[in-house]
Write an enzyme that holds these catalytic residues in place. Structure first.
Site, mmCIF file in Angstrom:
data_model
loop_
_atom_site.group_PDB
_atom_site.id
_atom_site.type_symbol
_atom_site.label_atom_id
_atom_site.label_comp_id
_atom_site.label_asym_id
_atom_site.label_seq_id
_atom_site.Cartn_x
_atom_site.Cartn_y
_atom_site.Cartn_z
ATOM 1 C CG ASP A 1 -1.858 1.228 0.942
ATOM 2 O OD1 ASP A 1 -2.759 1.311 0.573
ATOM 3 O OD2 ASP A 1 -1.921 2.054 1.731
ATOM 4 C CG ASP B 1 0.253 -0.024 -4.757
ATOM 5 O OD1 ASP B 1 1.682 -0.525 -5.030
ATOM 6 O OD2 ASP B 1 -0.342 -1.117 -4.192
ATOM 7 C CD GLU C 1 28.811 -18.395 -12.350
ATOM 8 O OE1 GLU C 1 27.634 -17.260 -11.543
ATOM 9 O OE2 GLU C 1 29.535 -17.360 -13.260
ATOM 10 C CE LYS D 1 25.488 -23.776 -20.076
ATOM 11 N NZ LYS D 1 24.137 -23.204 -20.502
ATOM 12 N NE ARG E 1 25.293 -16.030 -25.946
ATOM 13 C CZ ARG E 1 26.501 -17.032 -25.341
ATOM 14 N NH1 ARG E 1 27.526 -15.995 -25.283
ATOM 15 N NH2 ARG E 1 25.912 -17.210 -24.380
ATOM 16 C CD GLU F 1 22.021 -17.633 -19.205
ATOM 17 O OE1 GLU F 1 21.420 -18.456 -20.641
ATOM 18 O OE2 GLU F 1 22.403 -16.685 -20.040
ATOM 19 C CE LYS G 1 24.297 -28.164 -20.618
ATOM 20 N NZ LYS G 1 23.987 -28.179 -22.488
ATOM 21 C CB CYS H 1 7.845 -39.150 -51.253
ATOM 22 S SG CYS H 1 6.885 -38.903 -51.934
ATOM 23 C CB CYS I 1 5.350 -34.897 -52.332
ATOM 24 S SG CYS I 1 4.957 -35.141 -50.505
#
Length: 645
Positions: A31, A34, A106, A108, A129, A163, A302, A412, A417
């Protein structure tokens, strides 16, 4: 409220916002905030000339852009090398004598990279990037991200990189809301973050509750000796930080830290896909330098791919530009790393046979990073009689023509097509081919459905009138697309040949054809093709058959396009006809040296052997230079290379 009250109010609101969003320690009630915020809004309406650039009212969404401008990064934003095992970690540390280094580790976070530029303490611009050198200007969107300070207590020019992410909970709420509005769900938090950054309406961006976590700096005049000191300073400016950031020494400590972070992977509110490891000492990092693609002083270790169990409901059939029919598995749906997976690649019907896969089987699904999800195993013991055999198709699912079954591949052969035509156009216009910016998959599909284009040549018949009545095509968008099409009319011959989508003929093969035969490329014989280094009978026959069937279409295309012929009179020197390996960091990119050597008639190889004639080496050459010395291969540095050519 007078001017002094206004200045104090802006400072208070920014302080309270930092305490609430960044420090998670509110200093005022909603409040109270605001009321003061509304008073600032009123003052700025009455005194627009006094409005401060760092006023919190600048975070209000609602501005809609026609397009994004481009911004050049002052310092390049590099990608990172990925490693996936302890042995690869050991190998990385051993390169460049990093054994005794101190490291900064850290999380990722799996999001979208953003580059913030501050000058005189104010946020000047924000860019994606992009290609590492040039990104898209998303400043208006960054300004509505609560964890991006509009003003910092540092006056020098500085690029702060990080990020942009969406929490798992916020991502779930977004998709619930989209479902209520009959909108398709967003694929995963990473794509949601990247897509949100590129919204032209920053009101949507504000609703997405994006967060920004810094991980480094670009341009700066800081005097610190260690990366950890830089990050402590950046976070003191009011940026978010994760509580898992460690300064570590030695391989054993790195392994322990990795396992610790992996163990809390599911508990983190934000998706992580690994641990970033970088040399903490800045002088050592500077000494290590860069490869053509990556910094040598940092790496992303990773996390293992996540496996889940799902049920295979059905098989969908896709038809590519060469006519190959690829089976795609339709699952009952499974959540993996924040992404709801319903489709998995099955490559070909031999893979289905290898897995002994049946419809309605319970299967193991794996997804790692950006890799397309795939089935790695089948729980045959769980079959309950509801399973059914997967039948090899005999009729094209798109055009109804009979398929040719060659064993591994089912094709095919209908050149008209729809699926083949659309895929061919998409491939032709793609970035690695003719690079027609703005002519992506969805637009090609739309133009084909509307009978505006029916083949590749129709791309060059497009004009302003072609887009009348098409939703989403404003004047600027049409102008940019037509400009990109026009810019594609004079490609190098090898690029044009590769863009045609001839089976077995990629960039390397196309370059050999263009370099050796030039403007005779349309009339080559089997013997001439087989004379090219690396060309087998399958490649040569594929090329000849494509030319036989599509010659008229190619000639039609050449009414619009004028490929640039390579100079066939090669400059001869000591490198002509020799095999050269390039290693280490040089003054120009490896691709530039490769192109130059090939213009002399040299063959550039990726590995050293007894057949190698020269090794051109730069800084941190590593094992290839060592092997050259062992084998007695002549090693030359850049200065010697320049004197010999």
């Amino acid at each position: 409220m007078d001017k002094n009250d206004y200045l104090k109010a802006v400072d208070s609101l920014n302080l309270w916002a930092k305490a609430y969003y960044t420090d998670d320690s509110p200093m005022a009630s909603d409040d109270e905030y605001d009321k003061l915020y509304n008073a600032v809004v009123q003052f700025e309406k009455e005194n627009p000339d006094l409005k401060l650039s760092y006023s919190p009212t600048n975070r209000i969404g609602g501005e809609i852009l026609d397009e994004f401008k481009k911004i050049s990064h002052i310092e390049k934003m590099w990608s990172m090398e990925d490693i996936f095992s302890d042995s690869e970690l050991v190998a990385w540390i051993s390169r460049g004598d990093k054994t005794d280094c101190e490291f900064f580790a850290e999380p990722k976070f799996d999001g979208a990279s953003l580059n913030l530029l501050y000058e005189n303490g104010n946020l000047i611009s924000a860019a994606t990037r992009g290609d590492g050198s040039v990104g898209e200007d998303v400043t208006n969107n960054a300004k509505v991200i609560s964890s991006v300070p509009l003003q910092i207590d540092y006056k020098d020019k500085i690029e702060i990189r990080g990020e942009v992410v969406i929490t798992k909970d916020d991502f779930e709420l977004i998709n619930i809301e989209r479902s209520k509005n009959s909108e398709p769900p967003l694929a995963n938090p990473r794509n949601a973050a990247a897509g949100s950054l590129r919204q032209l309406d920053n009101g949507i961006v504000k609703q997405r509750k994006l967060k920004f976590y810094p991980w480094g700096v670009g341009e700066n005049s800081l005097k610190f000796n260690k990366h950890s000191q830089i990050m402590d300073f950046v976070r003191s400016l009011g940026f978010l930080h994760d509580n898992f950031c460690k300064v570590i020494r030695g391989i054993d400590e790195l392994k322990i830290a990795y396992k610790e972070l992996l163990s809390v992977r599911e508990l983190k509110p934000i998706l992580m896909d690994g641990m970033v490891i970088r040399v903490n000492d800045l002088s050592k990092a500077n000494q290590l330098g860069y490869t053509v693609k990556f910094p040598k002083f940092m790496v992303a270790y990773k996390f293992p791919a996540t496996e889940k169990t799902a049920r295979l409901i059905d098989i969908l059939l896709q038809v590519g530009r060469t006519g190959v029919v690829t089976p795609v598995g339709l699952l009952d749906g499974v959540l993996i790393d924040g992404a709801f997976i319903k489709n998995v690649t099955l490559h070909n019907f031999d893979e289905i046979d290898r897995l002994n896969l049946m419809k309605n089987d319970f299967v193991t699904v794996i997804r790692s990073g950006d890799v397309i999800p795939k089935i790695t195993g089948v729980f045959k013991d769980r079959r309950d009689g509801s399973q059914s055999e997967i039948i090899r198709p005999k009729i094209c699912p798109k055009c109804g023509n009979e398929l040719l079954d060659e064993g591994v591949f089912i094709k095919c052969q209908n050149l008209t097509c729809k699926a083949r035509v659309v895929s061919s156009i998409i491939y032709f216009a793609s970035k690695k081919c003719m690079n027609i910016d703005g002519l992506g998959d969805a637009i090609v599909e739309l133009l084909y459905q509307k009978n505006i284009i029916k083949d590749i040549a129709d791309i060059y018949r497009l004009d302003e009138l072609s887009f009348i009545g098409l939703e989403g095509f404003k004047t600027k968008k049409i102008s940019n697309l037509l400009s990109a099409i026009n810019n594609s009319k004079t490609p190098n011959l090898d690029k044009f040949i590769a863009s045609l989508g001839i089976e077995h003929i990629g960039e390397v093969a196309a370059k050999k054809i263009a370099n050796n035969y030039g403007d005779r490329w349309l009339e080559l014989t089997l013997e001439e093709l087989l004379a090219l280094d690396g060309f087998g009978e399958a490649m040569a026959l594929s090329y000849l058959e494509f030319m036989r069937v599509n010659l008229e279409k190619i000639k039609e295309l050449l009414e619009f396009i004028t490929p640039k012929m390579q100079n066939l009179e090669l400059k001869t020197n000591i490198f002509s006809g020799k095999t050269v390996v390039i290693t280490g960091t040089l003054s120009r990119s490896r691709d530039e040296f490769k192109a130059e050597l090939e213009s002399y008639g040299a063959k550039v190889s990726s590995s050293v052997s007894k057949k190698t004639d020269f090794v051109l080496y730069g800084n941190e050459a590593g094992s290839k230079l060592e092997k050259a010395n062992e084998l007695g291969v002549r090693a030359i540095d850049e200065s010697e290379y320049e004197s010999l050519k």
